[in-house]
Design a protein around this motif. Structure first.
Motif, mmCIF file in Angstrom:
data_model
loop_
_atom_site.group_PDB
_atom_site.id
_atom_site.type_symbol
_atom_site.label_atom_id
_atom_site.label_comp_id
_atom_site.label_asym_id
_atom_site.label_seq_id
_atom_site.Cartn_x
_atom_site.Cartn_y
_atom_site.Cartn_z
ATOM 1 N N GLN A 35 0.840 -1.198 0.000
ATOM 2 C CA GLN A 35 0.000 0.000 0.000
ATOM 3 C C GLN A 35 0.882 1.258 0.000
ATOM 4 O OE1 GLN A 35 -3.159 0.598 -0.383
ATOM 5 N NE2 GLN A 35 -3.191 2.750 0.215
ATOM 6 N N ARG A 37 3.900 1.612 -1.189
ATOM 7 C CA ARG A 37 4.477 1.821 -2.526
ATOM 8 C C ARG A 37 3.417 2.405 -3.462
ATOM 9 N NH1 ARG A 37 8.840 -1.816 -4.556
ATOM 10 N NH2 ARG A 37 7.581 -3.499 -3.733
ATOM 11 N N GLY A 38 2.225 1.878 -3.380
ATOM 12 C CA GLY A 38 1.142 2.399 -4.212
ATOM 13 C C GLY A 38 0.875 3.872 -3.923
ATOM 14 N N GLU A 158 -1.336 -7.231 -8.364
ATOM 15 C CA GLU A 158 -0.750 -8.558 -8.560
ATOM 16 C C GLU A 158 0.768 -8.515 -8.466
ATOM 17 O OE1 GLU A 158 -1.805 -11.208 -8.299
ATOM 18 O OE2 GLU A 158 -1.168 -12.728 -9.720
ATOM 19 N N ILE A 176 -4.471 -3.828 -12.087
ATOM 20 C CA ILE A 176 -4.620 -2.486 -11.511
ATOM 21 C C ILE A 176 -3.365 -2.267 -10.689
ATOM 22 C CG2 ILE A 176 -5.976 -0.970 -10.012
ATOM 23 C CD1 ILE A 176 -8.423 -2.771 -10.585
ATOM 24 N N ASN A 195 -5.525 4.195 -8.539
ATOM 25 C CA ASN A 195 -5.742 3.580 -7.232
ATOM 26 C C ASN A 195 -6.926 2.624 -7.323
ATOM 27 O OD1 ASN A 195 -6.177 3.062 -4.403
ATOM 28 N ND2 ASN A 195 -5.009 4.924 -4.007
HETATM 29 P P1 ATP Z 1 6.060 -6.389 -9.348
HETATM 30 O O1 ATP Z 1 6.152 -7.721 -8.660
HETATM 31 O O2 ATP Z 1 4.925 -6.294 -10.301
HETATM 32 O O3 ATP Z 1 7.355 -5.879 -9.942
HETATM 33 P P2 ATP Z 1 6.294 -5.021 -6.834
HETATM 34 O O4 ATP Z 1 7.085 -6.195 -6.352
HETATM 35 O O5 ATP Z 1 6.898 -3.692 -6.911
HETATM 36 O O6 ATP Z 1 5.654 -5.321 -8.241
HETATM 37 P P3 ATP Z 1 4.175 -5.966 -5.206
HETATM 38 O O7 ATP Z 1 4.438 -5.836 -3.750
HETATM 39 O O8 ATP Z 1 4.388 -7.290 -5.873
HETATM 40 O O9 ATP Z 1 5.009 -4.850 -5.958
HETATM 41 O O10 ATP Z 1 2.690 -5.491 -5.539
HETATM 42 C C1 ATP Z 1 2.149 -4.319 -5.078
HETATM 43 C C2 ATP Z 1 1.862 -3.410 -6.246
HETATM 44 O O11 ATP Z 1 0.574 -2.885 -6.050
HETATM 45 C C3 ATP Z 1 2.833 -2.217 -6.303
HETATM 46 O O12 ATP Z 1 3.298 -2.037 -7.619
HETATM 47 C C4 ATP Z 1 1.986 -1.012 -5.860
HETATM 48 O O13 ATP Z 1 2.308 0.152 -6.598
HETATM 49 C C5 ATP Z 1 0.573 -1.458 -6.208
HETATM 50 N N1 ATP Z 1 -0.442 -0.918 -5.286
HETATM 51 C C6 ATP Z 1 -0.432 -0.951 -3.933
HETATM 52 N N2 ATP Z 1 -1.535 -0.388 -3.408
HETATM 53 C C7 ATP Z 1 -2.296 0.008 -4.476
HETATM 54 C C8 ATP Z 1 -3.577 0.628 -4.593
HETATM 55 N N3 ATP Z 1 -4.289 0.986 -3.528
HETATM 56 N N4 ATP Z 1 -4.047 0.842 -5.838
HETATM 57 C C9 ATP Z 1 -3.339 0.485 -6.933
HETATM 58 N N5 ATP Z 1 -2.119 -0.092 -6.881
HETATM 59 C C10 ATP Z 1 -1.593 -0.337 -5.674
#
Ligand code: ATP
Ligand code: MG
Length: 248
Positions: A35, A37-38, A158, A176, A195
């Protein structure tokens, strides 16, 4: 209590939902980091649904309506942030929900299923009797009648690996993800850089608007969609926002 006039009210309330999800045992502690990072990316894109996000959301709605076997994958963050909205979307596009977790425990899967059912979800795939090829055992578990054979899968928030594995199985993957640079964003068929709290209601609204169109009209709408272009517009938006904030 967070006062309603706090300038970061929405963002703080979203954090409260995630913390509530952890307390209920439906969200993983790692979900907090995801969350965070998002949120950082949301800040950079201006905490709004941009034009390119709306385009991707409309195409996603059309793809879901065109699908033979659509499935919506849900995890602990989705269960905490937009449970009612995602149930409504599932009903509109005739897509059952399936719990699919990165940090999977049977206990958490059971709790998330119960959470959705208590909120009125009637259509869920709940078995884990098939494996996505090319992934570690726990993360690969899916329902043989659900994600395993789905033609279109909506995967909010994902992991990159699994997104790629689903694409490799020949599925249309709608992601998303606020980070346009993540592996998920880069490998999905349609990436919604928005988001989840805005994206799910938007896709639902488009699905409602499009639901009476003929198949050919929906296909026309989807034609020419270019995910690379959507991602580059998201990066341009971030650059533009950063440049307009540089102090001289
Ligand atoms: P990837 O494995 O695709 O390279 P990551 O390892 O950076 O991504 P993960 O922890 O696997 O990230 O997945 C979380 C993802 O969800 C992040 O890219 C983050 O930006 C996104 N994210 C988190 N919260 C939200 C939200 N509320 N709405 C949309 N996206 C979100
Ligand atoms: Mg990841």
């Amino acid at each position: 209590m967070i006062p309603k006039n706090h300038p970061r009210y929405e963002s703080l309330m979203t954090r409260e939902l995630i913390v509530g999800g952890i307390k209920q045992g439906i969200t993983s502690t790692q979900g907090l980091i995801a969350q965070g990072r998002g949120e950082a990316f949301d800040y950079l894109i201006g905490e709004k649904s941009t034009e390119y996000a709306l385009r991707a959301e409309k195409v996603a709605a059309a793809k879901l309506l065109l699908a033979q076997k659509p499935v919506i994958s849900v995890n602990g963050n989705v269960a905490a942030l937009v449970p009612v909205e995602i149930i409504r979307l599932g009903e509109r596009v005739n897509a059952p929900l399936e719990v699919n977790l990165f940090h999977r425990t049977q206990e958490r899967v059971t709790k998330i299923i119960a959470h959705f059912q208590a909120l009125g979800a009637r259509n869920m795939f709940t078995k884990s009797d098939a494996l996505i090829p090319g992934l570690g055992h726990e993360r690969a578990k899916v329902d043989n009648n659900g994600i395993f054979i789905a033609d279109v899968v909506l995967v909010p928030l994902e992991d990159g690996d699994r997104c790629k594995a689903l694409v490799d199985m020949g599925k249309t993957v709608i992601a998303i993800d606020l980070n346009p640079l993540s592996r998920t964003a880069q490998c999905a068929t349609i990436t919604i850089v928005d988001n989840i709290t805005r994206a799910v209601p938007n896709i639902s609204k488009f699905a409602q608007e499009l639901k009476d169109l003929e198949k050919e009209e929906l296909q026309e709408l989807v034609k020419g969609y270019d995910n690379k272009q959507i991602l580059s517009q998201a990066v341009d938006e971030i650059k533009k926002n950063l440049e307009s904030h540089i102090l001289i």
